[in-house]
Design a protein around this motif. Structure first.
Motif, PDB file in Angstrom:
ATOM      1  N   THR A 182       0.829  -1.197   0.000  1.00 13.66           N
ATOM      2  CA  THR A 182       0.000   0.000   0.000  1.00 13.66           C
ATOM      3  C   THR A 182       0.866   1.250   0.000  1.00 13.66           C
ATOM      4  O   THR A 182       0.600   2.202  -0.734  1.00 13.66           O
ATOM      5  CB  THR A 182      -0.932   0.015   1.225  1.00 13.66           C
ATOM      6  N   GLU A 198      -6.387  -3.219  -4.784  1.00 18.85           N
ATOM      7  CA  GLU A 198      -6.286  -3.583  -3.373  1.00 18.85           C
ATOM      8  C   GLU A 198      -7.569  -3.243  -2.621  1.00 18.85           C
ATOM      9  O   GLU A 198      -8.034  -4.000  -1.777  1.00 18.85           O
ATOM     10  CB  GLU A 198      -5.099  -2.853  -2.738  1.00 18.85           C
ATOM     11  N   SER A 215     -10.111  -5.969  -0.779  1.00 13.46           N
ATOM     12  CA  SER A 215     -10.381  -5.903   0.652  1.00 13.46           C
ATOM     13  C   SER A 215     -11.874  -5.819   0.945  1.00 13.46           C
ATOM     14  O   SER A 215     -12.301  -6.139   2.050  1.00 13.46           O
ATOM     15  CB  SER A 215      -9.651  -4.713   1.284  1.00 13.46           C
TER      16      SER A 215
END
Length: 56
Positions: free
Chosen positions: A7, A50, A54
């Protein structure tokens, strides 16, 4: 979204890409402009991917 090394790298690509894109635009450097656009694109795609992973 879980914050991890990936990240941070993706955020670095996004912020660095925006800065390089702006620098290339203001300075008239095509190479810097292209590098900034690619870095920004990779950062955005990585963060969106991402974030979508999630959520599921």
């Amino acid at each position: 979204m879980h914050w991890n090394l990936r990240t941070v790298v993706r955020l670095f690509l996004l912020v660095g890409g925006v800065l390089a894109l702006a620098s290339g635009t203001l300075g008239g450097s095509t190479t810097t402009l292209l590098v900034g656009a690619v870095a920004m694109g990779l950062g955005v795609v990585g963060l969106v991917t991402e974030w979508n992973e999630s959520r599921t």
